[in-house]
Design an enzyme around this catalytic site. Structure first.
Site, PDB file in Angstrom:
ATOM      1  CG  ASP A   9      51.042  39.391  63.965  1.00 43.17           C
ATOM      2  OD1 ASP A   9      50.818  40.024  62.907  1.00 43.17           O
ATOM      3  OD2 ASP A   9      50.297  39.463  64.959  1.00 43.17           O
TER       4      ASP A   9
ATOM      5  CE  LYS B  38      42.758  40.021  64.411  1.00 42.89           C
ATOM      6  NZ  LYS B  38      41.792  40.798  63.609  1.00 42.89           N
TER       7      LYS B  38
ATOM      8  CE1 TYR C 131      45.884  43.420  58.625  1.00 41.69           C
ATOM      9  CE2 TYR C 131      46.885  44.208  56.598  1.00 41.69           C
ATOM     10  CZ  TYR C 131      46.130  44.448  57.728  1.00 41.69           C
ATOM     11  OH  TYR C 131      45.610  45.706  57.962  1.00 41.69           O
TER      12      TYR C 131
HETATM   13  P1  KE4 Z   1      44.674  45.721  63.780  1.00 41.83           P
HETATM   14  O1  KE4 Z   1      45.600  46.892  63.549  1.00 41.83           O
HETATM   15  O2  KE4 Z   1      43.637  45.576  62.679  1.00 41.83           O
HETATM   16  O3  KE4 Z   1      44.082  45.685  65.181  1.00 41.83           O
HETATM   17  O4  KE4 Z   1      45.587  44.378  63.713  1.00 41.83           O
HETATM   18  C1  KE4 Z   1      46.354  44.143  62.557  1.00 41.83           C
HETATM   19  C2  KE4 Z   1      46.682  42.673  62.490  1.00 41.83           C
HETATM   20  C3  KE4 Z   1      47.949  42.262  62.837  1.00 41.83           C
HETATM   21  N1  KE4 Z   1      48.291  40.959  62.811  1.00 41.83           N
HETATM   22  C4  KE4 Z   1      47.390  40.014  62.447  1.00 41.83           C
HETATM   23  C5  KE4 Z   1      47.806  38.583  62.424  1.00 41.83           C
HETATM   24  C6  KE4 Z   1      46.066  40.384  62.088  1.00 41.83           C
HETATM   25  O5  KE4 Z   1      45.192  39.424  61.711  1.00 41.83           O
HETATM   26  C7  KE4 Z   1      45.704  41.731  62.097  1.00 41.83           C
HETATM   27  C8  KE4 Z   1      44.328  42.204  61.687  1.00 41.83           C
HETATM   28  N2  KE4 Z   1      43.491  41.213  61.109  1.00 41.83           N
HETATM   29  C9  KE4 Z   1      42.491  41.672  60.157  1.00 41.83           C
HETATM   30  C10 KE4 Z   1      41.599  40.488  59.796  1.00 41.83           C
HETATM   31  N3  KE4 Z   1      42.265  39.519  59.040  1.00 41.83           N
HETATM   32  C11 KE4 Z   1      41.696  42.805  60.692  1.00 41.83           C
HETATM   33  C12 KE4 Z   1      40.421  43.090  59.954  1.00 41.83           C
HETATM   34  C13 KE4 Z   1      40.460  44.453  59.336  1.00 41.83           C
HETATM   35  O6  KE4 Z   1      41.510  44.817  58.745  1.00 41.83           O
HETATM   36  O7  KE4 Z   1      39.430  45.134  59.457  1.00 41.83           O
END
Ligand code: KE4
Length: 435
Positions: A240, A268, A145
């Protein structure tokens, strides 16, 4: 199921004006049923819900809270920044300070652009890779993801997998056609894509420690293999590290495993709980980003003074207190030893993975190395476990395909309490039955 009356009422009210009552799907408790808890405050390793109940928190806002909630230095920094205004739409000193910290701490990053989320970071890094190579395709991994940009919503993990829509409606064939999917920890599946599409693949984007199919560590040689394959094929390797950055070591997975990507995406922890993302890496690539170069990317609130003040406080603390990672490792080992004791020699059909302060308890007895093995998890058993832990005051991510996070605020006693709750909850889930 939670009988938290106030949260239930708030959820019903929220659903009237917000899709699913949440601003990010995975928060909606979709895969565990019931309704989400509305959190009203958080301190250290604990969160408090709208019914006044306190929980030991292993979600950590999905990763940012490595120092624990409401950390003194971060709170002070934001408080001071707030006195000077909230957004200027002009360059500020704090953006330089945060960029310099990222360049100092993340080994492969020479130049970095701040954005507002992990998604912005990853979509921009892929755009840059495509521009730099003149090639259209990207390789991602099943269950990986990288945020919700169209190109990534193909066989995606995290909330997409949880909700069973790994390839979302609204993503047009044109947007998805250039996304190729390989299997995590399977170099042959990556090489097969390069053989099938010679000269067409701009980049490989990988979570160097997968965190969105649950926590899945890279197998021996996997990351180095990706490095060599990308170099041999003239493709950009993107780590990533939105989740692993400043988490699995101070310099992220690239420091922990000693493999250098061409570009790194961050999120994060970098924002200390406020909205900051970033992408950076080789100078020859990053100088192609506007206004140095022609690759356009922009953002009204990118480098926001409040967000960068929180990020600077968080990264400065990690820089000046490297022993935090030793403490996180000790807590992680304590948790792991306890879990192994509970699982024993097959007492329960479970497997455990951990890298530093991120970990997962999978509801499958088999080793989890990729999406295929992660997806074998018994979702019903996880659901019962989730509620059993919540009833005992332990707040886990409401999905079998997420990691749990430890913070510097979790004490030895907290971990011991979580292990006791785990043992009881598993006993209930499996009716005390040995597997
Ligand atoms: P954001 O756009 O949510 O800040 O980041 C996306 C993203 C990109 N790459 C990795 C490896 C990530 O884990 C994420 C976002 N992680 C999820 C939790 N597994 C965010 C939680 C959510 O979607 O609310």
């Amino acid at each position: 199921m939670s009988t938290n009356k106030v949260s239930k009422e708030l959820f019903e009210r929220a659903r009237k004006t917000i899709p699913g009552g949440v601003n990010s799907p995975v928060r909606a408790f979709g895969s565990v049923g019931g309704h989400p808890l509305f959190i009203v405050r958080a301190d250290g390793a604990r969160v408090t819900d709208a019914d006044g109940k306190e929980y030991l928190d292993f979600v950590g806002s999905w990763g940012p809270m490595i120092l624990g909630h409401n950390q003194e230095g971060i709170r002070q920094a934001v408080h001071e920044a707030l006195k000077l205004g909230t957004s200027f739409g002009a360059p500020t000193t704090r953006e330089i300070e945060l960029a310099e910290l990222v360049v100092e701490l993340v080994p492969s990053v020479e130049v970095v652009r701040l954005v507002n989320s992990g998604t912005e970071a990853t979509m921009s890094a892929v755009r840059l890779a495509r521009a730099a190579t003149g090639r259209p395709r990207l390789v991602k991994f099943r269950g990986g993801y990288h945020g919700h940009a169209d190109a990534f919503l193909v066989e995606a993990g995290s909330g997409a997998a949880t909700l069973g829509v790994p390839s979302s409606p609204g993503v047009t064939p044109g947007a998805a056609q250039d996304t190729l999917v390989a299997e995590f920890n399977d170099l042959n599946s990556v090489n097969a894509q390069f053989e099938a599409y010679p000269g067409e693949i701009a980049c490989v984007i990988v979570e160097p420690v997968a965190g969105n199919m649950g926590c899945v560590p890279p197998g021996e040689g996997f990351l180095q293999g990706l490095r060599e394959t990308c170099t041999a094929n003239g493709a950009v390797l993107i780590f990533d590290e939105v989740m692993t950055g400043f988490r699995v070591s101070r310099g992220g997975a690239q420091e922990r495993y000693g493999v250098m990507p061409d570009l790194t995406t961050l999120g994060k922890v970098i924002g200390g709980g406020l909205p900051v993302g970033a992408y950076g890496g080789r100078e020859d690539l990053m100088r192609q980003i506007a206004p140095d170069g022609p690759v356009y990317q922009a953002g009204t609130l990118s480098g926001n003074p409040l967000a960068t003040s929180a990020g600077i406080a968080a990264l400065t603390y990690l820089k000046e207190n490297p022993e935090v990672f030793e403490r996180l490792e000790r807590r992680g080992r304590q948790f792991e030893a306890g879990i192994h004791e509970i699982i024993g020699e097959g007492n329960y059909p479970l497997s455990w993975t951990r890298v530093g302060s991120m970990a997962s308890l999978f509801f499958t007895p088999n080793e989890v190395t990729d999406w295929g093995s992660a997806a074998q998890s018994d979702r019903e058993a996880f659901k019962r476990f989730f509620w059993g832990m919540l009833a005992r005051g332990i707040y886990l991510a409401p999905s079998p395909f997420e990691a749990l996070f430890l913070s510097a605020a979790h004490t030895e006693e907290d971990i011991s309490d979580a292990l006791s709750a785990t043992e009881e909850a598993l006993g209930e889930v499996f009716d005390g039955r040995v597997a």
